[in-house]
Design an enzyme around this catalytic site. Structure first.
Site, PDB file in Angstrom:
ATOM      1  CG  ASP A  31      -1.750   1.179   1.417  1.00 15.98           C
ATOM      2  OD1 ASP A  31      -2.289   1.671   0.406  1.00 15.98           O
ATOM      3  OD2 ASP A  31      -1.893   1.653   2.560  1.00 15.98           O
ATOM      4  CG  PHE A  32       1.659   5.724  -1.646  1.00 17.77           C
ATOM      5  CD1 PHE A  32       2.990   5.632  -2.024  1.00 17.77           C
ATOM      6  CD2 PHE A  32       1.141   6.971  -1.329  1.00 17.77           C
ATOM      7  CE1 PHE A  32       3.802   6.765  -2.073  1.00 17.77           C
ATOM      8  CE2 PHE A  32       1.931   8.113  -1.384  1.00 17.77           C
ATOM      9  CZ  PHE A  32       3.261   8.010  -1.755  1.00 17.77           C
ATOM     10  CG  ASP A  33      -1.624   7.787   0.963  1.00 18.53           C
ATOM     11  OD1 ASP A  33      -1.067   8.873   1.154  1.00 18.53           O
ATOM     12  OD2 ASP A  33      -2.121   7.451  -0.125  1.00 18.53           O
ATOM     13  CG  ASP A 217      -2.246   2.346   6.589  1.00 21.09           C
ATOM     14  OD1 ASP A 217      -2.237   2.224   5.345  1.00 21.09           O
ATOM     15  OD2 ASP A 217      -2.700   3.341   7.165  1.00 21.09           O
TER      16      ASP A 217
END
Length: 269
Positions: A31-33, A217
């Site tokens: 995932d990124f953020d 997350d």
């Protein structure tokens, strides 16, 4: 959702390292953020720390690793922020993908783009009086950010989003759905595509025996953790602490760099 008490990764470091090393290859999906980049108040300011970028490049250069970034962000925005070529990208929760230079969009998702745009236009007017709210039109999906909205106003935002989506759907043919995430409301086409399906497809496209790994997350990452539970031996790692379908967890975003180093050490040395 099947949930477990995810094991802290530091307690299972050797076990995870051994599994990574024993696999003929790893499909490393991230995932990124909140995973590759810290969560920030302004989503436009999100950026990967240099140490994370260095390890992502190292994984890209390793023949026995296939890297992918899977995010709710629009594909073009995601690729620009990550800025690493030679890996796969899945934006808008997997609805749009770019692999080996080719872009694809989930069937039927394009049909909802106009409806998403109408929702964003109406929300811009109806939520203009709410302090801190931000509406992000991502073409195929939209995100209503409430991180900076006063707590007592968040239910109002959720109610207006729900009413507006329902109104738009009654005046057109597009089917939309609303999903909750961390301080966000996601408005998406009601199609059978999410992060879980994107990760499952990436795993299926890898050589036999390769180990799929997903790190994320957000609540929306649970789709990917669930998909890996259905894949024999897949590893899911949650950043943070909550009920989850992930196998393991790490406490903070800054611990992601150590997890990536585990993959580098196992597959790239």
């Amino acid at each position: 959702m099947q949930t477990t008490d995810a094991t802290p990764l530091w307690l299972a470091r050797e076990t995870v390292a051994d599994r990574l090393a024993a696999a003929p290859g790893v499909v490393c999906c991230l995932d990124f953020d909140g995973t590759l980049a810290p969560i920030v108040d302004d989503p436009d300011a999100a950026a990967m720390p240099p140490g994370v970028r260095e390890r992502l490049v190292a994984l890209r250069d390793c023949e026995s690793v296939r890297g992918a970034v899977v995010s709710g962000r629009e594909l073009a925005d995601l690729r620009e922020r990550v800025g690493v070529g030679g890996i796969a990208y899945a934006g808008n929760h997997g609805i749009e993908r770019r692999i080996d230079g080719g872009r694809s969009v989930a069937p039927d998702a394009r049909l909802s783009a106009d409806a998403v745009s109408r929702v964003c236009d109406r929300l811009g007017d109806r939520l203009a009086h709410v302090p801190g709210v931000a509406i992000e039109d991502k073409g195929l999906t939209a995100t209503v950010h409430v991180r900076n909205v006063p707590d007592e106003r968040v239910p109002e935002v959720g109610r207006v989003v729900g009413e507006t989506v329902e109104e738009v759907m009654t005046t057109g043919d597009a089917a939309l759905e609303i999903r909750d995430g961390k301080a966000i409301r996601e408005i998406r086409p009601d199609v059978e595509w999410d992060k879980g399906r994107a990760v499952a497809q990436l795993a299926e496209e890898a050589p036999d025996g390769w180990l799929p790994l997903y790190v994320g997350d957000d609540v929306t990452d649970e789709d990917a953790f669930e998909a890996l539970r259905e894949h024999d031996g897949g590893l899911g790692v949650l950043v943070g602490e909550r009920e989850t379908a992930a196998n393991y967890r790490i406490e903070r975003q800054r611990d992601v760099v150590e997890l990536l180093e585990l993959v580098v050490d196992a597959q790239c040395e």
